[in-house]
Design a protein around this motif. Structure first.
Motif, PDB file in Angstrom:
ATOM      1  N   MET A  60      35.209  36.136  44.428  1.00 17.14           N
ATOM      2  CA  MET A  60      35.619  37.236  45.293  1.00 17.14           C
ATOM      3  C   MET A  60      36.341  36.676  46.508  1.00 17.14           C
ATOM      4  O   MET A  60      36.132  35.526  46.902  1.00 17.14           O
ATOM      5  N   THR A  61      37.199  37.528  47.079  1.00 16.98           N
ATOM      6  CA  THR A  61      37.928  37.138  48.273  1.00 16.98           C
ATOM      7  C   THR A  61      37.026  37.260  49.492  1.00 16.98           C
ATOM      8  O   THR A  61      35.895  37.767  49.419  1.00 16.98           O
TER       9      THR A  61
ATOM     10  N   LEU B  69      39.110  45.609  48.572  1.00 18.43           N
ATOM     11  CA  LEU B  69      37.927  45.194  47.831  1.00 18.43           C
ATOM     12  C   LEU B  69      38.208  45.017  46.346  1.00 18.43           C
ATOM     13  O   LEU B  69      37.755  44.054  45.728  1.00 18.43           O
ATOM     14  N   PHE B  70      38.957  45.940  45.776  1.00 16.59           N
ATOM     15  CA  PHE B  70      39.144  45.914  44.330  1.00 16.59           C
ATOM     16  C   PHE B  70      40.445  45.249  43.906  1.00 16.59           C
ATOM     17  O   PHE B  70      40.739  45.166  42.717  1.00 16.59           O
TER      18      PHE B  70
ATOM     19  N   VAL C  35      31.621  46.207  43.183  1.00 19.16           N
ATOM     20  CA  VAL C  35      32.536  45.094  43.446  1.00 19.16           C
ATOM     21  C   VAL C  35      32.042  43.837  42.752  1.00 19.16           C
ATOM     22  O   VAL C  35      32.822  43.074  42.172  1.00 19.16           O
ATOM     23  N   ALA C  36      30.730  43.587  42.795  1.00 23.57           N
ATOM     24  CA  ALA C  36      30.188  42.393  42.131  1.00 23.57           C
ATOM     25  C   ALA C  36      30.452  42.450  40.632  1.00 23.57           C
ATOM     26  O   ALA C  36      30.806  41.453  40.006  1.00 23.57           O
TER      27      ALA C  36
ATOM     28  N   GLU D  47      32.858  44.174  39.261  1.00 21.73           N
ATOM     29  CA  GLU D  47      34.310  44.156  39.069  1.00 21.73           C
ATOM     30  C   GLU D  47      34.868  42.746  39.132  1.00 21.73           C
ATOM     31  O   GLU D  47      35.732  42.366  38.342  1.00 21.73           O
ATOM     32  N   THR D  48      34.390  41.960  40.094  1.00 22.16           N
ATOM     33  CA  THR D  48      34.931  40.610  40.269  1.00 22.16           C
ATOM     34  C   THR D  48      34.524  39.685  39.148  1.00 22.16           C
ATOM     35  O   THR D  48      35.198  38.691  38.878  1.00 22.16           O
ATOM     36  N   GLY D  49      33.376  39.961  38.498  1.00 24.65           N
ATOM     37  CA  GLY D  49      32.918  39.071  37.444  1.00 24.65           C
ATOM     38  C   GLY D  49      32.563  37.699  37.956  1.00 24.65           C
ATOM     39  O   GLY D  49      32.586  36.714  37.243  1.00 24.65           O
ATOM     40  N   GLY D  50      32.201  37.617  39.263  1.00 28.78           N
ATOM     41  CA  GLY D  50      31.919  36.330  39.882  1.00 28.78           C
ATOM     42  C   GLY D  50      30.462  35.951  39.747  1.00 28.78           C
ATOM     43  O   GLY D  50      29.765  36.307  38.811  1.00 28.78           O
ATOM     44  N   ALA D  51      29.996  35.198  40.753  1.00 29.11           N
ATOM     45  CA  ALA D  51      28.636  34.676  40.720  1.00 29.11           C
ATOM     46  C   ALA D  51      27.628  35.797  40.958  1.00 29.11           C
ATOM     47  O   ALA D  51      27.911  36.803  41.607  1.00 29.11           O
TER      48      ALA D  51
END
Length: 983
Positions: free
Chosen positions: A148-149, A182-183, A908-909, A911-915
């Motif tokens: 995420m940014t 955010l998105f 958002v978590a 959506e980002t597919g991050g940690a």
């Protein structure tokens, strides 16, 4: 992502090094961060954000003042964060850019920003094992791991003060900006702009094609003269114009043919009349020419005689010019003889044989000196070389002395440098011990300064304890006295109730041998109870005073034992000495790299000096040997050269003189020979002049010279006579020609009528040709324009259809045209995301509001035609009505804002597919809730920490402290904020 440990130094309000152990704080899954206003609670969240992304959220990040203003100049600003993300435990360390005082001199210098990332459990295969130190590489790695940014992180992990209440009440445009950040829907905006730009480009291309068609139609109208009507079929209009051009061309070509024939007939008649007039004119002209020539025949004969005499005088003139040249050569040769004799300092009439003999002797003598010239040149070269070698030997001897001096000094310099390096290394080793010793002495000095106060406190406590003992003893004595008196009074009282024969209520005896007697001032039970109470209070005060005295004694004993025999002045002096020693050791330790490099340079200088001396001595020996040999050679050669040059400066000078004398003698010989030849030729040319004049028919050379004419005059006479003869011959030939036979020179021929008729016919034919040419050109132009126009029409049709389709699609993508919802592509995507957020937030809002409120997403257009898709209202279950979010109370707004923030974080978590986000911070807002609502919120937060998630709350609310067992308190003071863990 799970945080483990945070360290801040000289950051924000934290002057000293502070540590936050998130593993200990988050052991229960929920912890509270509280403290005074401005103490630095939010700064800890800023420190986490700064360690990850190098920036802090909100307006604080725009100021860029992260360094503590009260920090010591030598303490660097630093943030260290240990965390685990995607199974990798890593350590991030960052320092911001800030101004610090210069170490030397006045003013400030800029400390550049730094960043590093190191792997604690081993680096992944795609990263270097030693970690990363470039700021941009660290930023890219963190963003890739977190997925995420920085803007998304601030909204997903750190729910800031008031941001979501603002988001809840904001209008569509403001809400769109946040959701877009955010998105990351900028790509959909790029698609919208791509369609608009593509439509604009295609529109310009279609307009250019349309303009080309309009220009071609206007050009066809201009060429054909036919006006283009808007209601006429373009193809039929163009075909009619082409047919009309063909008909016009055929008519013009027919008229041109007719008028050309008329012109040819008129011109033929005119040509016949002109031929006759020309013959008459030629006859008249020939007769006039013969008459004129006959009248000037005498003049013509005089011209011919003058020309012939000039021609006969030409050989005489040539002989005369030869005589003049011979006279000049004779005079010049005689003058040259006189000049050459003067240069030789001899008589001009000296015999030629004698002169030649003398010149040969001089050249022979010069030839004998020729072999000595190279030796003389070599002598000069050797002398210059000997001088250069002497100067070089002197310079090399001076340089050798300097190098020997440097070599002699080098061991001492190396020894000194080694001592300085060892001193710096020793200083680096001793620095930590001196710093530790300084800290210990500073603590002892503080204890020494505390000792007088502790001793005074002990004296006061001892005196208080003694007074408490005295007071307690007095109270005890009084109690015992009152008890004794009370007992005595009780016996007398019992005695009054004894009767003979009745048992005693105390001992049960029926006999009373000695009954108690009444006493004065009897003691009541109340008096005894009061005295006992006073004695107990006095005893408590005595015990308390004894404890205080013991504590004071222990404090004094501890300080005395800690200080030993050292006094405050001694400790102050020792601390000052340690600080000076620490500064000296730090300075020496900082110079270690410089001193090590200097030592290496000096050690390398030893070999360089040895090599330089060896090379210098080798060259010096060679130079000395060469110099000695040159001096010997020069001296031996000089005796031979001295005898050869005589009185001259050099061999070449003497040889040049001899050759010059020989050359002057030879020049005199040549001049004598030239003079004799010139006198002989002069006599021959004078005799030839007399013979030429007689042979040309003149009495003497003077008559021949008088007949001389210039070439221009002779040419003029010849041309005039030739012209006369040519004119006469031409006139006679013309009169005798068959063409002019029978022509009367007196006849009159009229040309005016024939000329006028031919002119009229020619002009009519030229006009017809011009009209035909213009018609032909017009027809060709119209054919070319028609072909181009039909091609432009063929290209414009598909282009218009394509542009119409693209324009309609661009309108739909940008929320116009056939787009019924008036929603752009970006707004449509954001609306879908907002709808997901509303669903996720509604689950929490219903629970925290007891099932009363739910979020309602609306994609309807706004007022006055504004775009829709991002409407967000609240459904009140009590009334069944949908309410604007602005109508909620303060506490309800907080519940809605928190629910919205948590829902947005989840979306958002995902959506980002991050940690996986195992740590969440919520900053303020709980003070607006009542107890029951706070219970619901706490239940929601308990759900958040289920499954291992850690939730950190930032709040001033006192009830939050009572509800949350693990707390981190931030204390504020003038010396900087500090942290205290509470459980």
């Amino acid at each position: 992502m799970r945080l483990h440990r945070l360290e801040v130094t000289a950051f924000g309000p934290y002057r000293e090094h502070q540590v936050v152990d998130f593993d200990q704080l988050g052991a229960d899954g929920l912890f509270l961060l509280h403290g005074d206003t401005g103490a630095g609670k939010t700064t800890l969240l800023d420190a986490v954000a700064f360690a990850l992304y190098g920036s802090v959220p909100g307006a604080r990040g725009q100021v860029k003042r992260l360094r503590c203003d009260t920090a010591d100049d030598g303490v660097p600003t630093k943030v260290v964060l240990e965390l685990t993300v995607q199974g990798q435990r890593l350590r991030l360390e960052r320092s911001p850019e800030y101004e610090r005082p210069k170490k030397r001199g006045d003013g400030y210098t800029t400390e550049q920003a730094k960043a590093s990332l190191s792997w604690i459990d081993g680096a992944p295969t795609e990263y270097p094992p030693e970690g990363l130190t470039r700021i941009d590489e660290v930023a890219r790695t963190v963003q890739r791991l977190l997925g995420m940014t920085v803007e998304q992180f601030f909204q997903v992990v750190m729910l800031p003060q008031g941001e979501f209440a603002k988001f809840l009440r904001s209008d569509t445009s403001e809400r769109e900006k946040l959701l877009e950040r955010l998105f990351g829907t900028q790509r959909f905006g790029d698609v919208e702009r791509w369609f608009v730009e593509r439509r604009r480009e295609r529109g310009r291309a279609v307009e250019a094609q349309s303009q080309q068609v309009r220009e071609l139609i206007a050009r066809v109208s201009q060429v054909s003269g036919a006006v283009h009507e808007s209601d006429v079929d373009d193809q039929n209009w163009l075909e009619d114009i082409e047919k009309g051009a063909v008909r016009e061309l055929e008519g013009a070509q027919a008229e041109q043919s007719r008028l050309r024939r008329e012109r040819e007939s008129a011109e033929s008649a005119l040509a016949e009349r002109r031929q006759l007039a020309d013959k008459v004119r030629r006859v008249r002209q020939a007769n006039a020419t013969l008459a004129e020539i006959g009248e000037k025949s005498a003049e013509h004969e005089a011209w011919r005689a003058e020309r012939d005499a000039a021609h006969r005088a030409v050989p005489v003139l040539a002989a005369h010019r030869a005589v003049r040249r011979a006279e000049q050569e004779q005079e010049k040769a005689a003058a040259e003889v006189v000049a050459a004799a003067a240069r030789c300092e001899l008589d001009a009439d000296t015999p030629v044989a004698e002169l030649r003999s003398l010149a040969g002797a001089k050249r022979e003598e010069a030839g004998a000196l020729a072999h000595l010239v190279p030796e003389a040149q070599q002598q000069e070269t050797d002398r210059r070389r000997a001088t250069e070698l002497a100067e070089q030997i002197a310079r090399d001897e001076q340089r050798e002395a300097k190098l020997l001096e440097q070599q002699a000094m080098l061991p001492a310099r190396i020894a000194t440098a080694r001592e300085q390096v060892e001193e710096a290394k020793h200083a680096e080793l001793r620095l930590e011990g001196v710093q530790s010793k300084g800290t210990e002495v500073a603590a002892l000095l503080s204890a020494a300064r505390d000792l007088p106060a502790a001793q005074q406190e002990l004296t006061t406590a001892t005196a208080s304890a003694q007074r408490a003992v005295d007071v307690h003893q007095q109270a005890r004595d009084l109690l015992q006295d009152l008890r004794a008196r009370r007992l005595a009074g009780m016996a007398a009282e019992l005695a009054t109730r004894l009767a003979p024969g009745e048992p005693c209520p105390v001992c049960g005896s029926a006999e009373h041998p000695e009954p108690g007697k009444p006493i004065d001032d009897p003691v009541r039970a109340e008096d005894e109870e009061k005295a006992q109470h006073d004695e107990q209070q006095a005893h408590a005060r005595r015990e308390k005073a004894a404890v205080e005295a013991q504590r004071a004694q222990q404090k004094v004993d501890g300080l005395v034992e800690r200080l030993g025999e050292r006094t405050e002045p001694e400790l102050a002096a020792e601390l000052e000495r340690l600080r000076a020693e620490r500064a000296s050791l730090r300075s020496a330790a900082e110079q270690l790299p410089q001193r090590t490099a200097g030592l290496a340079e000096l050690e390398a200088s030893t070999e360089r000096l040895t090599e330089q001396l060896s090379q210098l001595r080798t060259g010096l020996a060679a130079a000395r040997s060469e110099h000695t040999a040159l001096l010997s050679t020069v001296e031996e050669r000089e005796s031979r050269l001295r005898e050869a040059r005589g009185d001259f400066p050099g061999i070449a000078d003497r040889r040049t003189h001899l050759l010059d004398v020989a050359a002057r003698l030879e020049q005199l010989v040549a001049a004598r020979t030239t003079r004799d030849d010139a006198e002989r030729r002069l006599a021959e040319h004078r005799e030839a002049l007399r013979e030429a004049a007689t042979g040309a028919g003149f009495d003497d050379p003077a008559a021949a010279l008088a007949a001389e004419r210039s070439e221009e005059r002779i040419t003029q006479l010849t041309e005039a006579l030739a012209e006369v003869e040519e004119r006469a011959a031409g006139a006679r030939a013309a009169l005798a020609s068959a063409e002019l036979a029978g022509v009367d020179g007196a006849a009159e021929v009229g040309l005016g009528e024939a000329t006028e008729a031919a002119t009229v016919a020619r002009e009519a034919a030229e006009r017809a040709a011009a009209l035909a040419h213009r018609a032909e050109q017009r027809q060709r132009d119209l054919a070319e324009l028609a072909e181009r126009l039909r091609g432009a029409w063929a290209e414009l049709g598909p282009a218009l259809a394509e542009h119409a389709e693209l324009e309609a699609l661009a309108d739909v993508v940008n929320g116009r045209g056939q787009n019924a919802r008036k929603m752009s592509l970006r707004a449509y995507v954001l609306a879908a995301r907002l709808e997901e957020v509303a669903v996720a937030a509604t689950r929490r809002l219903q629970k925290m509001s007891g099932g009363r409120y739910s979020f309602v997403h609306s994609d309807a257009a706004g007022a006055r035609g504004t775009r829709g898709g991002l409407g967000l209202d609240v459904l009140d279950d009590y009334s069944g009505k949908v309410r604007p979010a602005k109508t909620l109370s303060g506490g309800e707004s907080f519940l809605a804002s928190l629910s919205l923030a948590l829902g947005l974080a989840d979306v958002v978590a995902a959506e980002t597919g991050g940690a996986l986000l195992d740590t969440l911070f919520i900053d303020e807002g709980f003070g607006t809730l009542d107890a029951d609502t706070l219970d619901l919120v706490m239940d929601t937060l308990d759900e958040l920490r289920a499954g291992g998630r850690v939730v950190g709350l930032v709040s001033h609310v006192e009830e939050m402290r009572q509800r949350i067992g693990v707390r981190l308190r931030v204390r504020k003071s003038r010396d900087g904020s500090t942290l205290e863990l509470q459980t």
